[in-house]
Design a protein around this motif. Sequence first.
Motif, PDB file in Angstrom:
ATOM      1  N   GLY A  36       0.607  -1.196  -0.145  1.00  0.00           N
ATOM      2  CA  GLY A  36      -0.098   0.207   0.011  1.00  0.00           C
ATOM      3  C   GLY A  36       0.923   1.254   0.023  1.00  0.00           C
ATOM      4  N   VAL A  37       1.765   1.371   0.954  1.00  0.00           N
ATOM      5  CA  VAL A  37       2.882   2.377   0.819  1.00  0.00           C
ATOM      6  C   VAL A  37       3.764   2.527  -0.521  1.00  0.00           C
ATOM      7  CG1 VAL A  37       4.946   3.109   1.957  1.00  0.00           C
ATOM      8  CG2 VAL A  37       3.183   2.351   3.149  1.00  0.00           C
ATOM      9  N   ALA A  38       3.926   1.519  -0.958  1.00  0.00           N
ATOM     10  CA  ALA A  38       4.940   1.070  -2.401  1.00  0.00           C
ATOM     11  C   ALA A  38       3.845   1.906  -3.507  1.00  0.00           C
ATOM     12  CB  ALA A  38       5.209  -0.079  -2.742  1.00  0.00           C
ATOM     13  N   LEU A  39       2.634   1.716  -3.498  1.00  0.00           N
ATOM     14  CA  LEU A  39       1.565   2.464  -4.503  1.00  0.00           C
ATOM     15  C   LEU A  39       1.996   3.814  -4.463  1.00  0.00           C
ATOM     16  CD1 LEU A  39      -1.689   0.471  -4.173  1.00  0.00           C
ATOM     17  CD2 LEU A  39       0.082   0.215  -5.989  1.00  0.00           C
ATOM     18  N   PHE A  40       2.156   4.330  -3.362  1.00  0.00           N
ATOM     19  CA  PHE A  40       2.054   6.049  -3.206  1.00  0.00           C
ATOM     20  C   PHE A  40       3.564   5.887  -3.528  1.00  0.00           C
ATOM     21  CE2 PHE A  40       3.216   9.652  -0.873  1.00  0.00           C
ATOM     22  CZ  PHE A  40       1.913  10.483  -0.906  1.00  0.00           C
ATOM     23  N   ALA A  41       4.674   5.465  -3.264  1.00  0.00           N
ATOM     24  CA  ALA A  41       5.872   5.907  -3.393  1.00  0.00           C
ATOM     25  C   ALA A  41       6.427   5.623  -4.778  1.00  0.00           C
ATOM     26  CB  ALA A  41       6.806   5.029  -2.374  1.00  0.00           C
ATOM     27  N   PHE A  42       6.117   4.604  -5.316  1.00  0.00           N
ATOM     28  CA  PHE A  42       6.597   4.343  -6.562  1.00  0.00           C
ATOM     29  C   PHE A  42       5.685   5.327  -7.864  1.00  0.00           C
ATOM     30  CE2 PHE A  42       8.671   0.620  -5.032  1.00  0.00           C
ATOM     31  CZ  PHE A  42       9.734   0.534  -5.583  1.00  0.00           C
ATOM     32  N   ASN A  43       4.454   5.376  -7.315  1.00  0.00           N
ATOM     33  CA  ASN A  43       3.510   6.059  -8.509  1.00  0.00           C
ATOM     34  C   ASN A  43       4.241   7.412  -8.420  1.00  0.00           C
ATOM     35  OD1 ASN A  43       1.193   6.442  -9.996  1.00  0.00           O
ATOM     36  ND2 ASN A  43       0.568   7.848  -8.395  1.00  0.00           N
ATOM     37  N   GLU A  44       4.576   8.015  -7.251  1.00  0.00           N
ATOM     38  CA  GLU A  44       5.111   9.418  -7.362  1.00  0.00           C
ATOM     39  C   GLU A  44       6.318   9.433  -8.039  1.00  0.00           C
ATOM     40  OE1 GLU A  44       7.370  12.374  -4.109  1.00  0.00           O
ATOM     41  OE2 GLU A  44       5.824  11.068  -3.190  1.00  0.00           O
ATOM     42  N   PHE A  45       7.126   8.555  -7.950  1.00  0.00           N
ATOM     43  CA  PHE A  45       8.339   8.541  -8.740  1.00  0.00           C
ATOM     44  C   PHE A  45       8.097   8.402 -10.354  1.00  0.00           C
ATOM     45  CE2 PHE A  45      10.298   8.106  -4.403  1.00  0.00           C
ATOM     46  CZ  PHE A  45      11.111   9.142  -4.522  1.00  0.00           C
ATOM     47  N   PHE A  46       7.372   7.211 -10.393  1.00  0.00           N
ATOM     48  CA  PHE A  46       6.979   6.891 -11.851  1.00  0.00           C
ATOM     49  C   PHE A  46       6.396   8.206 -12.529  1.00  0.00           C
ATOM     50  CE2 PHE A  46       6.538   2.303 -11.240  1.00  0.00           C
ATOM     51  CZ  PHE A  46       7.708   1.840 -10.906  1.00  0.00           C
ATOM     52  N   ILE A  47       5.346   8.641 -11.978  1.00  0.00           N
ATOM     53  CA  ILE A  47       4.680   9.868 -12.733  1.00  0.00           C
ATOM     54  C   ILE A  47       5.769  10.999 -12.952  1.00  0.00           C
ATOM     55  CG2 ILE A  47       2.680  11.216 -12.814  1.00  0.00           C
ATOM     56  CD1 ILE A  47       1.966   8.387 -13.143  1.00  0.00           C
ATOM     57  N   SER A  48       6.316  11.401 -11.855  1.00  0.00           N
ATOM     58  CA  SER A  48       7.081  12.635 -12.104  1.00  0.00           C
ATOM     59  C   SER A  48       8.291  12.460 -13.100  1.00  0.00           C
ATOM     60  CB  SER A  48       7.858  12.883 -10.899  1.00  0.00           C
ATOM     61  OG  SER A  48       8.734  11.757 -10.228  1.00  0.00           O
ATOM     62  N   THR A  49       8.839  11.278 -13.299  1.00  0.00           N
ATOM     63  CA  THR A  49       9.717  10.757 -14.409  1.00  0.00           C
ATOM     64  C   THR A  49       8.952  10.937 -15.654  1.00  0.00           C
ATOM     65  OG1 THR A  49      10.876   9.591 -12.676  1.00  0.00           O
ATOM     66  CG2 THR A  49      11.458   9.283 -15.178  1.00  0.00           C
ATOM     67  N   ALA A  50       7.769  10.381 -16.053  1.00  0.00           N
ATOM     68  CA  ALA A  50       7.255   9.958 -17.283  1.00  0.00           C
ATOM     69  C   ALA A  50       6.236  11.291 -17.577  1.00  0.00           C
ATOM     70  CB  ALA A  50       6.310   8.748 -17.072  1.00  0.00           C
ATOM     71  N   LEU A  51       6.024  12.049 -16.777  1.00  0.00           N
ATOM     72  CA  LEU A  51       5.079  13.179 -17.236  1.00  0.00           C
ATOM     73  C   LEU A  51       5.327  13.847 -18.271  1.00  0.00           C
ATOM     74  CD1 LEU A  51       1.958  13.596 -16.750  1.00  0.00           C
ATOM     75  CD2 LEU A  51       2.519  15.163 -14.786  1.00  0.00           C
ATOM     76  N   PRO A  52       6.708  14.533 -18.291  1.00  0.00           N
ATOM     77  CA  PRO A  52       7.068  15.419 -19.197  1.00  0.00           C
ATOM     78  C   PRO A  52       7.173  14.700 -20.465  1.00  0.00           C
ATOM     79  CG  PRO A  52       8.541  15.390 -17.080  1.00  0.00           C
ATOM     80  CD  PRO A  52       7.596  14.313 -17.052  1.00  0.00           C
ATOM     81  N   THR A  53       7.401  13.575 -20.778  1.00  0.00           N
ATOM     82  CA  THR A  53       7.475  12.834 -21.994  1.00  0.00           C
ATOM     83  C   THR A  53       5.952  12.930 -22.486  1.00  0.00           C
ATOM     84  OG1 THR A  53       9.313  11.627 -21.640  1.00  0.00           O
ATOM     85  CG2 THR A  53       7.750  10.927 -23.295  1.00  0.00           C
ATOM     86  N   ALA A  54       4.927  12.630 -21.393  1.00  0.00           N
ATOM     87  CA  ALA A  54       3.482  12.526 -22.022  1.00  0.00           C
ATOM     88  C   ALA A  54       2.970  14.056 -22.387  1.00  0.00           C
ATOM     89  CB  ALA A  54       2.593  12.227 -20.716  1.00  0.00           C
ATOM     90  N   VAL A  55       3.567  14.951 -21.776  1.00  0.00           N
ATOM     91  CA  VAL A  55       3.087  16.354 -22.217  1.00  0.00           C
ATOM     92  C   VAL A  55       3.675  16.585 -23.819  1.00  0.00           C
ATOM     93  CG1 VAL A  55       3.855  18.952 -21.749  1.00  0.00           C
ATOM     94  CG2 VAL A  55       2.913  17.277 -19.778  1.00  0.00           C
ATOM     95  N   GLU A  56       5.014  16.260 -23.751  1.00  0.00           N
ATOM     96  CA  GLU A  56       5.450  16.499 -25.356  1.00  0.00           C
ATOM     97  C   GLU A  56       4.457  15.548 -26.294  1.00  0.00           C
ATOM     98  OE1 GLU A  56       9.348  15.143 -25.323  1.00  0.00           O
ATOM     99  OE2 GLU A  56      10.254  16.329 -24.233  1.00  0.00           O
ATOM    100  N   GLU A  57       3.970  14.694 -25.894  1.00  0.00           N
ATOM    101  CA  GLU A  57       3.151  13.737 -26.816  1.00  0.00           C
ATOM    102  C   GLU A  57       1.965  14.371 -27.056  1.00  0.00           C
ATOM    103  OE1 GLU A  57       1.123   9.460 -27.161  1.00  0.00           O
ATOM    104  OE2 GLU A  57       3.132   9.489 -26.714  1.00  0.00           O
ATOM    105  N   LEU A  58       1.065  14.635 -25.829  1.00  0.00           N
ATOM    106  CA  LEU A  58      -0.299  15.033 -25.789  1.00  0.00           C
ATOM    107  C   LEU A  58      -0.381  16.580 -25.700  1.00  0.00           C
ATOM    108  CD1 LEU A  58      -1.377  12.676 -22.937  1.00  0.00           C
ATOM    109  CD2 LEU A  58      -1.724  12.475 -25.474  1.00  0.00           C
ATOM    110  N   GLY A  59       0.691  17.408 -25.478  1.00  0.00           N
ATOM    111  CA  GLY A  59       0.343  18.767 -25.508  1.00  0.00           C
ATOM    112  C   GLY A  59      -0.010  19.166 -24.051  1.00  0.00           C
ATOM    113  N   GLY A  60      -0.358  20.376 -24.041  1.00  0.00           N
ATOM    114  CA  GLY A  60      -0.882  21.067 -22.560  1.00  0.00           C
ATOM    115  C   GLY A  60      -0.123  21.255 -21.633  1.00  0.00           C
ATOM    116  N   ALA A  61       1.171  21.774 -21.771  1.00  0.00           N
ATOM    117  CA  ALA A  61       2.309  21.952 -21.079  1.00  0.00           C
ATOM    118  C   ALA A  61       1.775  22.805 -20.117  1.00  0.00           C
ATOM    119  CB  ALA A  61       3.449  22.550 -21.899  1.00  0.00           C
ATOM    120  N   THR A  62       1.068  23.863 -20.012  1.00  0.00           N
ATOM    121  CA  THR A  62       0.563  24.735 -19.031  1.00  0.00           C
ATOM    122  C   THR A  62      -0.222  23.868 -17.978  1.00  0.00           C
ATOM    123  OG1 THR A  62      -1.485  25.111 -20.345  1.00  0.00           O
ATOM    124  CG2 THR A  62       0.340  26.627 -20.848  1.00  0.00           C
ATOM    125  N   LEU A  63      -0.546  22.673 -18.283  1.00  0.00           N
ATOM    126  CA  LEU A  63      -1.405  21.921 -17.394  1.00  0.00           C
ATOM    127  C   LEU A  63      -0.435  20.988 -16.488  1.00  0.00           C
ATOM    128  CD1 LEU A  63      -4.534  21.115 -19.572  1.00  0.00           C
ATOM    129  CD2 LEU A  63      -4.391  22.863 -17.740  1.00  0.00           C
TER     130      LEU A  63
END
Length: 476
Positions: A36-63
Amino acid sequence: MNGVSAELAGDAELAGGWGELMRPRYLVPTITLCLGVALFAFNEFFISTALPTAVEELGGATLLSWAFTLYLVFAIIGGLVAANLKQRFGARNTLLAAATVFIVGTVLATFATDMTQVLAGRLLQGAGEGIVAALCYALIPELFPSRLVPKVFGAEAIVWAVAAFSGPLVAGGLTEHFSWRAAFFVSIPAAAIFIILVLAIVPRGVSGSRQASSIPFARLIAAGAGILMISLSGIAGGSLPMTALLIGAAAVLTTVVYLDRRSPNPVLPRAAFSVREALGTGLWVILLMPLAQAAGSVFLVYSLQHLWHLGPTAAGALSAVMAISWSLTAIGVASLRSLALRNRVMLAGPVLLTVGLAAVLMAIATGSLWLVLPGQAMIGAGFGVSWGTLSQLMMDVSSETERDRTSAMLPTLQSAGYAIGAAVFGLVANVMGFDEAASTDTMRHVMLVVFAAGFLVAAIAVFFGMRTARLAAKAS
């Protein structure tokens, strides 16, 4: 009072060994809560690492910032309402529902075709994970005897250390070689396993000895608005809007605490933030320590890169020393068999944090890079020495009727501390002239002020830590 005297007055009750935690009776509950703790911990690092690439593909950098803001706000709201949901629907049903909400949010974000869908997914992820993290704390005294509670916190510290190291590496590899969607997706099977484990170990039925009270939606919405104002202050343009948002947030959150304390249907423990009871002063420590450390979590890597011109790898490694030290120290403290000794050692936590921030401050002032390493080690050791023991003490000094609210509040308050700290130190930096085009001398001056402010907050935590120990001893 609920075992406080046994912990503070002597060594009559000794901590169990790590081997006992690995026995069949406790192994599956340990894995479940750590997952349960790992869901929170890993999700935080996974999303913060991958999200900039998602923004490049989807657009919406202001969001982009909203993807983090919405997650944080709804995670805190979820944590605040978790105890009420546990009492109303039972821990089992609440965890299953929250994990399902998390999965739905993850699926929505993984297969999003624009940033608005990512935001909706992050909102659901935050709400679900906020409840899961809070209840994983609330279930510790129900699933484990008090002698094993320190070991559980030690195990959770290991989870955070593994997430801090492997999370960005795994997410970066998945994003680079497959897709950012793969980094988002990996949380889904982990959440599915968590659901299976909850079905296996958490009993049916509603927890609590009295009828569940109604959910105070107005206070929860107000608290969410206050946290949202804090988060928005970090992205507001100019010092004046940032200051106005932080003052408004302080007024809103103070009012919420005031009204909640006088409500027959409180969200917070009755003694929350009181300076006359151990529970209140202890919760101040839990808020102030991450608030002080936020100076480093926000600005340390930036300082290492711009003041000493380190590369991302070297700067990240120095930053990670804090997580390593936290985990190793937490394991060492959890291995102490004397409960009274752990409570005495706990007092060193805020002191080590203060000294560690002072070392980083001296490194910035003198240009002595070598001081950063022991400074980070002491900061991590400060959390490792105190966090698990202080959390257990907060549970022990709570009444039976309020223990769920207290336990669920611990991770919620930690998240709030980091959010408030990031906003406050961001304001301080902006007022002092922080800018990507600033000269090295200006940047050094800004960082001196930021870390000096963090040092002062940590010093206040020292005061509350000492007062907590005195009040707990009197209560025993």
